[in-house]
Scaffold this active site. Structure first.
Site, PDB file in Angstrom:
ATOM      1  N   ASP A   1       0.812  -1.212   0.000  1.00  0.00           N
ATOM      2  CA  ASP A   1       0.000   0.000   0.000  1.00  0.00           C
ATOM      3  C   ASP A   1       0.847   1.264   0.000  1.00  0.00           C
ATOM      4  O   ASP A   1       2.069   1.216   0.198  1.00  0.00           O
ATOM      5  CB  ASP A   1      -0.981   0.019   1.195  1.00  0.00           C
ATOM      6  CG  ASP A   1      -0.356  -0.533   2.483  1.00  0.00           C
ATOM      7  OD1 ASP A   1       0.881  -0.502   2.613  1.00  0.00           O
ATOM      8  OD2 ASP A   1      -1.117  -0.986   3.350  1.00  0.00           O
TER       9      ASP A   1
ATOM     10  N   ASN B   1      -7.956  -3.574  14.116  1.00  0.00           N
ATOM     11  CA  ASN B   1      -9.333  -3.857  13.677  1.00  0.00           C
ATOM     12  C   ASN B   1      -9.371  -5.004  12.666  1.00  0.00           C
ATOM     13  O   ASN B   1     -10.399  -5.265  12.058  1.00  0.00           O
ATOM     14  CB  ASN B   1      -9.968  -2.594  13.070  1.00  0.00           C
ATOM     15  CG  ASN B   1      -9.237  -2.109  11.824  1.00  0.00           C
ATOM     16  OD1 ASN B   1      -8.276  -2.744  11.366  1.00  0.00           O
ATOM     17  ND2 ASN B   1      -9.674  -0.999  11.259  1.00  0.00           N
TER      18      ASN B   1
ATOM     19  N   HIS C   1      -7.489  -5.207   9.871  1.00  0.00           N
ATOM     20  CA  HIS C   1      -7.175  -4.896   8.476  1.00  0.00           C
ATOM     21  C   HIS C   1      -5.860  -5.554   8.047  1.00  0.00           C
ATOM     22  O   HIS C   1      -4.962  -5.791   8.852  1.00  0.00           O
ATOM     23  CB  HIS C   1      -7.186  -3.381   8.204  1.00  0.00           C
ATOM     24  CG  HIS C   1      -6.048  -2.592   8.746  1.00  0.00           C
ATOM     25  ND1 HIS C   1      -6.177  -1.286   9.168  1.00  0.00           N
ATOM     26  CD2 HIS C   1      -4.726  -2.886   8.930  1.00  0.00           C
ATOM     27  CE1 HIS C   1      -5.008  -0.834   9.572  1.00  0.00           C
ATOM     28  NE2 HIS C   1      -4.112  -1.787   9.447  1.00  0.00           N
TER      29      HIS C   1
ATOM     30  N   GLU D   1      -9.887  -2.315   5.135  1.00  0.00           N
ATOM     31  CA  GLU D   1     -10.543  -2.130   6.418  1.00  0.00           C
ATOM     32  C   GLU D   1     -11.756  -3.057   6.524  1.00  0.00           C
ATOM     33  O   GLU D   1     -12.195  -3.620   5.513  1.00  0.00           O
ATOM     34  CB  GLU D   1     -10.978  -0.660   6.557  1.00  0.00           C
ATOM     35  CG  GLU D   1      -9.835   0.359   6.448  1.00  0.00           C
ATOM     36  CD  GLU D   1      -8.967   0.443   7.713  1.00  0.00           C
ATOM     37  OE1 GLU D   1      -8.915  -0.511   8.506  1.00  0.00           O
ATOM     38  OE2 GLU D   1      -8.320   1.492   7.898  1.00  0.00           O
TER      39      GLU D   1
END
Ligand code: F6R
Length: 239
Positions: free
Chosen positions: A66, A134, A136, A141
């Protein structure tokens, strides 16, 4: 799937041996890299082994997971800058064979070509992943479709807060990033996921043993045949 539980230092050494084995067998391997705090010890180990001549990256190609949208490669918090500083400048990889998704929103329509380039290069041999609190992976996400290819993602508030430690303030954290999709990640031949520290313990348990659901992106890894989870004792505490 295999799970290796040890100290962060030992994890870096053990995971690095997967790169030694791969690159010695296949010098032109395709490597998927990640950023963040988690891979730093592994990168330091790879630099060391490269200097000692135990592995060479000179024929390898790399694709990163990313990149933030809207900050260019000379920005200190860009993932290009991070990779150059923590790995690429220190090893014998050819810079022109290191790729990150474009940080320009103008390229959004062409991001799926990143996946085509990876496929043309033969597919990723080892994809390295960290995991967000979380769940990801990359910037995929919770709620991201498992069928997603490389795309622009909006960061959740919890990710903005988690990543604000690298910026002057949370306001400076870009709100969007270009990220490999979950399908892109799942196409890798083998995956190494490293999770370190108590703050990852709960999500590690959920991702490994909870239902496979788009609400927990890393749970998709239960469906991949060759994933190794490298966990330190704290991250493995709830297993
Ligand atoms: C980084 C990335 C993220 C991180 C994750 C964990 O390229 O894609 O998914 O792996 O946010 O970050 P750290 O390692 O800083 O805890």
């Amino acid at each position: 799937m295999s799970i290796v539980i040890n100290t962060p230092e030992r994890i870096a050494q053990l995971a690095a041996q997967e790169y030694v084995a791969l690159l010695n067998k296949k010098p032109q391997a395709v490597l998927g890299f990640a950023t963040g705090s988690t891979p730093l010890a592994l990168y330091a180990e790879l630099v060391l082994l490269n200097r000692k001549g135990e592995l060479s990256f000179c024929e390898a190609t790399s694709y990163n997971l990313d990149e933030y949208i809207g900050i260019d490669g000379i920005h200190e918090q860009s993932y290009r800058f991070f990779m150059d500083r923590s790995l690429f400048n220190e090893i014998d990889i050819r810079m022109e064979k290191t790729f990150l998704p474009s940080s320009s929103i103008a390229d959004e329509a062409h991001l799926a070509e990143f996946d085509c380039e990876i496929e043309k290069a033969g597919g990723i041999d080892i994809q390295l992943l960290g995991i967000g609190r979380n769940g990801h992976i990359g910037f995929n996400e919770p709620g991201t479709p498992f069928a997603s290819s490389t795309h622009v993602a909006k960061l959740t508030e919890s990710t903005v807060q988690a990543n604000s430690r690298f910026f002057l303030s949370a306001d400076d954290v870009p709100r969007f990033a270009a990220t490999m999709g979950i399908k892109t990640v799942m196409h890798a031949h083998a995956i190494i996921l490293i999770a370190l520290g108590a703050e990852k313990a709960s999500i590690v348990k959920t991702a490994l043993h909870g239902p496979v659901t788009e609400a927990v992106p890393a749970s998709v890894l239960q469906l991949h045949p060759f994933v190794t989870w490298y966990l330190d004792y704290e991250a493995a505490a709830l297993l």
